[in-house]
Design a protein around this motif. Structure first.
Motif, short mmCIF file in Angstrom:
data_model
loop_
_atom_site.label_atom_id
_atom_site.label_comp_id
_atom_site.label_asym_id
_atom_site.label_seq_id
_atom_site.Cartn_x
_atom_site.Cartn_y
_atom_site.Cartn_z
N SER A 4 11.05 25.03 90.69
CA SER A 4 11.93 25.70 89.73
C SER A 4 12.21 24.79 88.55
N VAL A 5 12.07 25.33 87.33
CA VAL A 5 12.46 24.55 86.16
C VAL A 5 13.91 24.84 85.80
N LEU A 6 14.39 26.00 86.26
CA LEU A 6 15.80 26.36 86.00
C LEU A 6 16.36 27.04 87.24
N THR A 7 17.52 26.56 87.68
CA THR A 7 18.21 27.21 88.79
C THR A 7 19.67 27.43 88.39
N ILE A 8 20.06 28.69 88.41
CA ILE A 8 21.42 29.04 88.02
C ILE A 8 22.12 29.63 89.22
N SER A 9 23.31 29.10 89.53
CA SER A 9 24.02 29.60 90.72
C SER A 9 25.44 29.99 90.35
N ASN A 10 25.76 31.25 90.65
CA ASN A 10 27.12 31.78 90.52
C ASN A 10 27.78 31.45 89.17
N GLY A 41 25.66 42.86 73.99
CA GLY A 41 26.91 42.49 74.64
C GLY A 41 26.80 42.28 76.13
N ALA A 42 25.59 42.32 76.69
CA ALA A 42 25.42 42.21 78.15
C ALA A 42 25.68 40.78 78.66
N GLY A 43 25.56 39.79 77.78
CA GLY A 43 25.82 38.41 78.21
C GLY A 43 24.61 37.49 78.12
N LYS A 44 23.56 37.94 77.44
CA LYS A 44 22.32 37.14 77.38
C LYS A 44 22.52 35.85 76.59
N THR A 45 23.08 35.98 75.37
CA THR A 45 23.24 34.79 74.52
C THR A 45 24.25 33.82 75.14
N THR A 46 25.29 34.37 75.75
CA THR A 46 26.28 33.51 76.41
C THR A 46 25.59 32.71 77.53
N THR A 47 24.71 33.37 78.28
CA THR A 47 23.99 32.67 79.35
C THR A 47 23.12 31.56 78.76
N ILE A 48 22.37 31.89 77.70
CA ILE A 48 21.49 30.90 77.07
C ILE A 48 22.31 29.73 76.53
N ASN A 49 23.43 30.02 75.91
CA ASN A 49 24.25 28.93 75.35
C ASN A 49 24.81 28.02 76.44
N MET A 50 25.07 28.58 77.61
CA MET A 50 25.53 27.71 78.72
C MET A 50 24.38 26.84 79.22
N ILE A 51 23.16 27.41 79.25
CA ILE A 51 22.00 26.61 79.71
C ILE A 51 21.74 25.48 78.72
N LEU A 52 21.99 25.75 77.43
CA LEU A 52 21.76 24.73 76.40
C LEU A 52 22.91 23.71 76.33
N GLY A 53 23.95 23.93 77.11
CA GLY A 53 25.08 22.99 77.09
C GLY A 53 25.97 23.17 75.87
N VAL A 54 25.77 24.28 75.12
CA VAL A 54 26.60 24.54 73.94
C VAL A 54 27.95 25.12 74.37
N ILE A 67 18.16 18.81 87.72
CA ILE A 67 19.24 17.97 87.16
C ILE A 67 20.40 18.88 86.75
N ASP A 68 21.58 18.57 87.29
CA ASP A 68 22.77 19.36 87.00
C ASP A 68 23.21 19.07 85.57
N ILE A 69 23.31 20.11 84.72
CA ILE A 69 23.64 19.79 83.32
C ILE A 69 25.10 19.33 83.16
N ALA A 70 25.93 19.60 84.15
CA ALA A 70 27.33 19.14 84.05
C ALA A 70 27.39 17.61 84.17
N THR A 71 26.46 17.01 84.91
CA THR A 71 26.53 15.56 85.11
C THR A 71 25.38 14.81 84.43
N GLY A 72 24.27 15.51 84.16
CA GLY A 72 23.12 14.82 83.56
C GLY A 72 22.64 15.55 82.32
N ARG A 73 23.60 15.88 81.44
CA ARG A 73 23.31 16.77 80.31
C ARG A 73 22.14 16.28 79.47
N LEU A 74 22.17 15.00 79.06
CA LEU A 74 21.12 14.50 78.16
C LEU A 74 19.75 14.54 78.81
#
Ligand code: ATP
Length: 248
Positions: A4-10, A41-54, A67-74
């Motif tokens: 997996s290159v991306l894993t999103i949970s809850n 308005g479904a939440g797509k851009t909000t999801t992408i912005n969270m993945i980007l750490g914005v 790598i968890d972006i909350a702890t290893g953002r860079l």
């Protein structure tokens, strides 16, 4: 290397009383293009912005290549890149200057060679010394896509990447991204409102409605599984009558 290159949970995001993303979990695998679909308005851009750490999630977890972006953002974002029509490159810099600035930010090795390759790949050589601000929207999109490839991302986020392209250029770009994904080591999360494009490009789709994933599957077989003829019919049902599908 994990698959997996991306894993999103809850994942959840609240804006005051608005629940924009509601307990979303999914993954993107290597060599896979996943379509993130849903009405305005479904939440797509909000999801992408969270993945980007914005944007910071209200809760939940995002991992890029484990790598968890909350702890290893860079570290996580070094492996990621992004293109969207609403995020144009600085218009007062030339195509070459933009690619150079972003290449330096990403620490791209042999940057001049990489820029030349991308100028050729995205048919941009004739525009190299032109300021991005004077290019047509389609040409600017191609520069944004070249910029998005600079660091050879293992996770590529594309928010309506072909929205301003003419049909011939859009087809070329789709084929290019499919080819790069098939032979590279990364995966792509792709949003689009063009269901023809989604069928042509995506290996798997996720339908979001009111911040929740309602459906997931192969865009070529999913419509029949839900009694619809086309992906567009299914999309319209998701947009208009999400509860009917939830009951399916
Ligand atoms: P579109 O296809 O129109 O781009 P989208 O699926 O990308 O839509 P989002 O932009 O993620 O949707 O918006 C999801 C919901 O969150 C919408 O109801 C929107 O109004 C709301 N929203 C988004 N950003 C904010 C914000 N900064 N503050 C308050 N509400 C917001």
């Amino acid at each position: 290397m994990s698959r997996s290159v991306l894993t999103i949970s809850n994942l959840r995001k609240e804006y005051g009383a608005t629940l924009a993303v509601d307990d979303v979990s999914f993954s993107v695998e290597r060599n896979e293009i996943v379509g993130l679909l849903g009405p305005n308005g479904a939440g797509k851009t909000t999801t992408i912005n969270m993945i980007l750490g914005v944007l910071e999630p209200s809760s939940g977890n995002i991992q890029i290549e484990g790598i968890d972006i909350a702890t290893g953002r860079l570290q996580a974002l070094e492996r990621t890149n992004f293109a969207a029509v609403y995020a144009p490159l600085p218009g007062n810099l030339t195509v070459w200057q933009n690619l150079r600035v972003f290449g330096l930010m990403y620490g791209v090795k042999n940057l001049s060679d990489r820029i030349e390759t991308l100028l050729a790949q995205f048919d941009l050589r004739e525009f190299r010394d032109m300021k991005c601000g004077v290019l047509s929207s389609g040409e600017q999109t191609r520069v944004c896509l070249a910029k998005a490839m600079l660091n050879r991302p293992n996770l590529l986020l594309l928010d309506e990447p072909t929205a301003s392209l003419d049909p011939a250029t859009a087809r070329e770009i789709r084929m290019k991204i499919r080819e790069l994904t098939a032979r590279g080591s990364g995966g792509v999360l792709w949003t689009s409102h063009n269901m023809y494009e989604v069928e042509a490009v995506c290996d798997r789709v996720l339908f979001l409605s009111h911040g929740k994933i309602l459906l997931e599957g192969d865009p070529r077989t999913l419509p029949r599984e839900h009694g619809k003829q086309t992906l567009e019919d299914l999309f319209i049902t998701v947009a208009r009558e999400p509860l009917a599908l939830e009951r399916d």
